[in-house]
Design a protein around this motif. Structure first.
Motif, PDB file in Angstrom:
ATOM      1  N   ILE A  40      -7.273   5.460  16.013  1.00 41.25           N
ATOM      2  CA  ILE A  40      -6.796   4.566  14.953  1.00 41.25           C
ATOM      3  C   ILE A  40      -7.680   3.328  14.892  1.00 41.25           C
ATOM      4  CG2 ILE A  40      -4.891   3.070  14.263  1.00 41.25           C
ATOM      5  CD1 ILE A  40      -2.986   5.183  15.322  1.00 41.25           C
ATOM      6  N   ASP A  43     -11.103   4.151  13.465  1.00 44.44           N
ATOM      7  CA  ASP A  43     -11.132   4.530  12.050  1.00 44.44           C
ATOM      8  C   ASP A  43     -10.636   3.406  11.145  1.00 44.44           C
ATOM      9  OD1 ASP A  43     -11.820   6.499  10.187  1.00 44.44           O
ATOM     10  OD2 ASP A  43      -9.702   6.908   9.834  1.00 44.44           O
ATOM     11  N   ARG A  46     -12.942   0.454   8.208  1.00 44.99           N
ATOM     12  CA  ARG A  46     -13.606   1.333   7.240  1.00 44.99           C
ATOM     13  C   ARG A  46     -14.994   0.839   6.879  1.00 44.99           C
ATOM     14  NH1 ARG A  46     -10.016   4.957   4.365  1.00 44.99           N
ATOM     15  NH2 ARG A  46      -8.913   5.824   6.128  1.00 44.99           N
ATOM     16  N   ARG A  56     -14.352  14.403   9.914  1.00 42.57           N
ATOM     17  CA  ARG A  56     -13.819  14.752   8.587  1.00 42.57           C
ATOM     18  C   ARG A  56     -14.727  15.760   7.885  1.00 42.57           C
ATOM     19  NH1 ARG A  56      -9.730  10.952   7.186  1.00 42.57           N
ATOM     20  NH2 ARG A  56     -10.088   8.930   8.144  1.00 42.57           N
ATOM     21  N   PHE A 147       2.770   9.603   1.816  1.00 38.70           N
ATOM     22  CA  PHE A 147       2.844   8.465   0.889  1.00 38.70           C
ATOM     23  C   PHE A 147       1.621   8.358  -0.010  1.00 38.70           C
ATOM     24  CE2 PHE A 147       5.787   6.711   4.143  1.00 38.70           C
ATOM     25  CZ  PHE A 147       6.876   6.577   3.319  1.00 38.70           C
ATOM     26  N   ARG A 179     -13.980  10.525  -1.675  1.00 35.31           N
ATOM     27  CA  ARG A 179     -14.607  11.049  -0.474  1.00 35.31           C
ATOM     28  C   ARG A 179     -15.211  12.398  -0.825  1.00 35.31           C
ATOM     29  NH1 ARG A 179     -13.218   9.457   4.574  1.00 35.31           N
ATOM     30  NH2 ARG A 179     -11.273   8.458   4.030  1.00 35.31           N
ATOM     31  N   ARG A 193      -0.593   4.060  -4.844  1.00 34.54           N
ATOM     32  CA  ARG A 193      -0.450   2.596  -4.820  1.00 34.54           C
ATOM     33  C   ARG A 193      -1.772   1.881  -4.628  1.00 34.54           C
ATOM     34  NH1 ARG A 193       4.620  -0.054  -1.936  1.00 34.54           N
ATOM     35  NH2 ARG A 193       6.285   0.933  -3.108  1.00 34.54           N
TER      36      ARG A 193
ATOM     37  N   ASP B  71      -6.437  10.799   3.387  1.00 31.36           N
ATOM     38  CA  ASP B  71      -7.303   9.641   3.148  1.00 31.36           C
ATOM     39  C   ASP B  71      -6.793   8.418   3.914  1.00 31.36           C
ATOM     40  OD1 ASP B  71      -9.554   8.506   1.834  1.00 31.36           O
ATOM     41  OD2 ASP B  71      -8.180   7.416   0.534  1.00 31.36           O
ATOM     42  N   HIS B  72      -5.912   8.653   4.903  1.00 28.26           N
ATOM     43  CA  HIS B  72      -5.387   7.516   5.658  1.00 28.26           C
ATOM     44  C   HIS B  72      -6.179   7.368   6.959  1.00 28.26           C
ATOM     45  CE1 HIS B  72      -3.093  11.173   6.704  1.00 28.26           C
ATOM     46  NE2 HIS B  72      -3.349  10.762   7.926  1.00 28.26           N
ATOM     47  N   THR B  73      -5.867   6.324   7.722  1.00 28.21           N
ATOM     48  CA  THR B  73      -6.542   6.097   8.997  1.00 28.21           C
ATOM     49  C   THR B  73      -6.267   7.259   9.943  1.00 28.21           C
ATOM     50  OG1 THR B  73      -6.113   3.768   8.653  1.00 28.21           O
ATOM     51  CG2 THR B  73      -6.845   4.416  10.827  1.00 28.21           C
ATOM     52  N   ARG B  76      -3.032   8.633  12.967  1.00 33.10           N
ATOM     53  CA  ARG B  76      -1.622   8.308  12.716  1.00 33.10           C
ATOM     54  C   ARG B  76      -0.738   9.534  12.864  1.00 33.10           C
ATOM     55  NH1 ARG B  76      -1.575   5.271   7.156  1.00 33.10           N
ATOM     56  NH2 ARG B  76       0.667   5.610   7.344  1.00 33.10           N
ATOM     57  N   TYR B 120       4.636   7.638  11.712  1.00 29.58           N
ATOM     58  CA  TYR B 120       3.579   7.643  10.694  1.00 29.58           C
ATOM     59  C   TYR B 120       3.734   6.438   9.754  1.00 29.58           C
ATOM     60  CZ  TYR B 120       0.760   9.027   6.748  1.00 29.58           C
ATOM     61  OH  TYR B 120      -0.164   9.037   5.726  1.00 29.58           O
ATOM     62  N   SER B 121       4.984   6.196   9.298  1.00 33.98           N
ATOM     63  CA  SER B 121       5.208   5.089   8.365  1.00 33.98           C
ATOM     64  C   SER B 121       4.995   3.745   9.058  1.00 33.98           C
ATOM     65  CB  SER B 121       6.627   5.144   7.801  1.00 33.98           C
ATOM     66  OG  SER B 121       6.883   6.408   7.279  1.00 33.98           O
ATOM     67  N   THR B 123       3.116   2.985  11.727  1.00 29.35           N
ATOM     68  CA  THR B 123       1.706   2.670  11.966  1.00 29.35           C
ATOM     69  C   THR B 123       1.036   2.272  10.653  1.00 29.35           C
ATOM     70  OG1 THR B 123       1.287   5.041  11.858  1.00 29.35           O
ATOM     71  CG2 THR B 123       1.289   4.048  14.034  1.00 29.35           C
ATOM     72  N   LEU B 127      -0.877  -1.282   9.906  1.00 32.09           N
ATOM     73  CA  LEU B 127      -2.263  -1.342   9.454  1.00 32.09           C
ATOM     74  C   LEU B 127      -2.375  -1.865   8.026  1.00 32.09           C
ATOM     75  CD1 LEU B 127      -3.372   2.099  10.888  1.00 32.09           C
ATOM     76  CD2 LEU B 127      -4.208  -0.094  11.670  1.00 32.09           C
ATOM     77  N   ASP B 129      -1.229  -0.671   5.233  1.00 29.98           N
ATOM     78  CA  ASP B 129      -1.502   0.328   4.204  1.00 29.98           C
ATOM     79  C   ASP B 129      -0.526   0.094   3.050  1.00 29.98           C
ATOM     80  OD1 ASP B 129      -1.786   2.515   2.618  1.00 29.98           O
ATOM     81  OD2 ASP B 129      -1.788   3.976   4.231  1.00 29.98           O
ATOM     82  N   PRO B 130      -1.036  -0.268   1.856  1.00 28.89           N
ATOM     83  CA  PRO B 130      -0.108  -0.603   0.767  1.00 28.89           C
ATOM     84  C   PRO B 130       0.694   0.583   0.255  1.00 28.89           C
ATOM     85  CG  PRO B 130      -2.362  -0.563  -0.018  1.00 28.89           C
ATOM     86  CD  PRO B 130      -2.432  -0.407   1.466  1.00 28.89           C
ATOM     87  N   SER B 131       0.287   1.807   0.600  1.00 30.09           N
ATOM     88  CA  SER B 131       0.994   2.944   0.017  1.00 30.09           C
ATOM     89  C   SER B 131       2.317   3.244   0.723  1.00 30.09           C
ATOM     90  CB  SER B 131       0.092   4.181   0.026  1.00 30.09           C
ATOM     91  OG  SER B 131      -0.343   4.446   1.324  1.00 30.09           O
ATOM     92  N   VAL B 132       2.541   2.685   1.910  1.00 26.79           N
ATOM     93  CA  VAL B 132       3.804   2.964   2.606  1.00 26.79           C
ATOM     94  C   VAL B 132       4.951   2.262   1.890  1.00 26.79           C
ATOM     95  CG1 VAL B 132       5.083   2.686   4.748  1.00 26.79           C
ATOM     96  CG2 VAL B 132       2.673   3.262   4.821  1.00 26.79           C
ATOM     97  N   ASP B 133       5.959   3.033   1.532  1.00 27.62           N
ATOM     98  CA  ASP B 133       7.071   2.510   0.740  1.00 27.62           C
ATOM     99  C   ASP B 133       8.371   2.771   1.504  1.00 27.62           C
ATOM    100  OD1 ASP B 133       8.914   1.797  -1.081  1.00 27.62           O
ATOM    101  OD2 ASP B 133       8.249   3.135  -2.686  1.00 27.62           O
ATOM    102  N   PHE B 137      11.641   5.788   2.122  1.00 31.10           N
ATOM    103  CA  PHE B 137      11.618   6.419   3.439  1.00 31.10           C
ATOM    104  C   PHE B 137      12.846   7.298   3.667  1.00 31.10           C
ATOM    105  CE2 PHE B 137      12.681   6.391   7.964  1.00 31.10           C
ATOM    106  CZ  PHE B 137      11.510   6.892   8.500  1.00 31.10           C
TER     107      PHE B 137
END
Lengths: 305, 176
Positions: A40, A43, A46, A56, A147, A179, A193, B71-73, B76, B120-121, B123, B127, B129-133, B137
């Motif tokens: 973590i 990565d 970025r 990847r 998400f 990517r 988002r 496409d996430h870190t 996780r 997962y959410s 972490t 970090l 990550d704006p996509s976590v909502d 949940f």
């Protein structure tokens, strides 16, 4: 269960007295968790070029073809889904008709699948004169648990697809490439988002920004640059394009305004957009790999009055 | 024997990740897909214990982190599934006097789904990550847990049966 998870300090003190099995088990757990944290941390930065990137690439090299093969098995799955959707409609009809209908619909959905794909390609061809496009198929979709709204397509750098290229289909804007590997590319959908697209109101040509809301239907938020301009329900929104046509080319339909709410505590209003592209039903897409063909422009010379 | 077991586990995980990303997403319920990888990890943990659960979870999660369209870190899902697998393995050991019953398996799957999705959410939030909502949940966890139990009914007996076939004879005598 909890007694095995004792604090590390205690564990160290009692290490000699503990059964070998429990010690080994804890060592494995600690090592695995450390490995995860290392990953973590490596990565997360970025910008510096992540060391996970080769991993990847390798994964895409192995799993790209696997996903391609697995998506060929989609047709029976699609048929199954369509069958479920049709159950309610068929219930009212009598037994014989039902049986006939089922046979017919099965035939129909099978040929529909091929016909739909041909239709999508046709629609792409209609936009094609304006842009040079590379057709591709969606071979992997991220679940809502992650998400993020991303899909994998089966075209990559070998087909001329690079990051920050526009992805669209016959009905409108799908997203942009974030990517790439040799044979696959990852597309960030506009409903994510993390996604923001410059959008222009068709009716007034007012400029604004479309951002994803992250829900399953792919609903978008639209904020105008000019706080006094108000979008109307039913207005259509198209991209206004970025400089150098990356990541978005101009003139691609994004969606329709379904409701407008004034912003709380600030000027202006936010419109809710229903996207033209249903994010759950993307199959054949086109990646804009070349600039739009520009009509020849002659210079105008005026003599003045 | 051990090499065969490891090979089989790797094969299961690869199959699970592939099927999960390209086939199961087409029959997603409200966008939520069946966590096939998690189910396989739990099945491996239930048949081989916590070490296997943790390592299988790490490998399976790592695959989910790097296989497109992720496409996430990275790391996780690996962390989430490793801990879920370890916990599932502990449950198996607690009941080592006999095989875990169907209800136990179902509860383990629900617990594993909750643990992995929460980690997962969380972490992601840490970090930024704006996509976590978090508003979504609860709903997504509920759907995922239900869907995973349905998937587990098919997958877990199959994986456990195959892993049981390649168990050494001395262990087979002790286990049941």
């Amino acid at each position: 269960m909890l007694k095995d998870l004792g604090t590390p300090a205690k564990g160290l003190v009692r290490a000699t007295g503990m059964p070998r099995q429990i010690r080994r088990r804890r060592t494995v757990l600690v090592l695995v968790i450390l490995a995860c944290f290392t990953l973590i941390v490596l990565d997360a930065r970025r910008s510096a070029g992540s060391p996970v990137e080769p991993l990847r690439e390798a994964a895409a090299g192995v799993f790209g073809p696997l996903e391609s093969t697995a998506s060929s098995a989609r047709q029976p799955v699609d048929n199954l889904r369509d069958r479920f959707a049709e159950m309610d409609r068929l219930k009212a009809e009598n037994e014989k008709l039902k049986k006939d209908n089922e046979n017919l619909t099965e035939e129909l959905t099978t040929s529909d699948y091929a016909r739909n794909r041909a239709q999508e390609l046709d629609k792409l061809l209609k936009i094609a004169p304006a842009y040079t496009m590379t057709p591709a198929r969606v071979i992997g979709i991220g679940g809502a648990q992650t998400f993020s709204h991303t899909v994998t397509i089966d075209a990559g750098t070998a087909d001329g697809v690079h990051t920050d290229m526009t992805v669209l289909n016959g009905t409108g804007l799908v997203g942009r490439v974030v990517r790439t590997t040799a044979g696959t590319a990852t597309v960030l959908l506009i409903g994510d988002r993390n996604s923001t697209v410059g959008g222009r109101l068709n009716s007034t040509l007012a400029l604004g920004f479309v951002s994803g809301r992250g829900d399953v239907a792919g609903t978008l938020d639209y904020k105008l640059v000019d706080p006094k301009a108000r979008p109307k329900v039913g207005d259509r929104i198209v991209t206004w394009g970025s400089s150098g046509n990356a990541p978005y080319v101009p003139g691609v339909p994004i969606g329709v305004v379904t409701s407008v709410t004034p912003n709380e505590g600030s000027l202006g209003s936010t419109a809710t957009i229903k996207p033209d592209v249903d994010p759950t039903r993307i199959d054949t897409v086109g990646v804009v790999t070349g600039p739009p063909a520009r009509p020849p422009r002659a210079q105008i010379t005026g003599k003045g009055n | 024997m051990i090499a065969l077991r490891i090979g089989l586990a790797a094969l299961f995980l690869m199959l699970a990740v592939t099927v999960q990303t390209s086939v199961l997403t087409n029959i997603a319920v409200a966008g939520v897909t069946c966590d096939l990888t998690l189910i396989v990890v739990i099945a491996l943990a239930l048949s081989r214990g916590p070490e296997w659960g943790a390592i299988a979870g790490f490998v399976g999660g790592l695959l989910m982190d790097v296989v497109p369209p992720a496409d996430h870190t990275a790391g996780r899902w690996a962390l989430s599934l490793a801990i879920a697998g370890y916990v599932a393995g502990l449950i198996r050991r607690e009941k080592s006097s006999g095989p875990v019953g169907p209800l136990g398996v179902a509860l383990t799957v629900v617990l594993g789904t909750a643990i992995s999705f929460f980690i997962y959410s969380a972490t992601g939030s840490l970090l930024h990550d704006p996509s976590v909502d978090w508003g979504e949940f609860g709903v997504r966890l509920g759907i995922a847990a239900g869907y995973d139990v349905v998937g587990a009914i098919v997958v877990i007996p199959l994986v456990m049966w195959i892993m049981g076939r390649v168990q050494p004879a001395r262990e087979r005598r002790v286990a049941p």
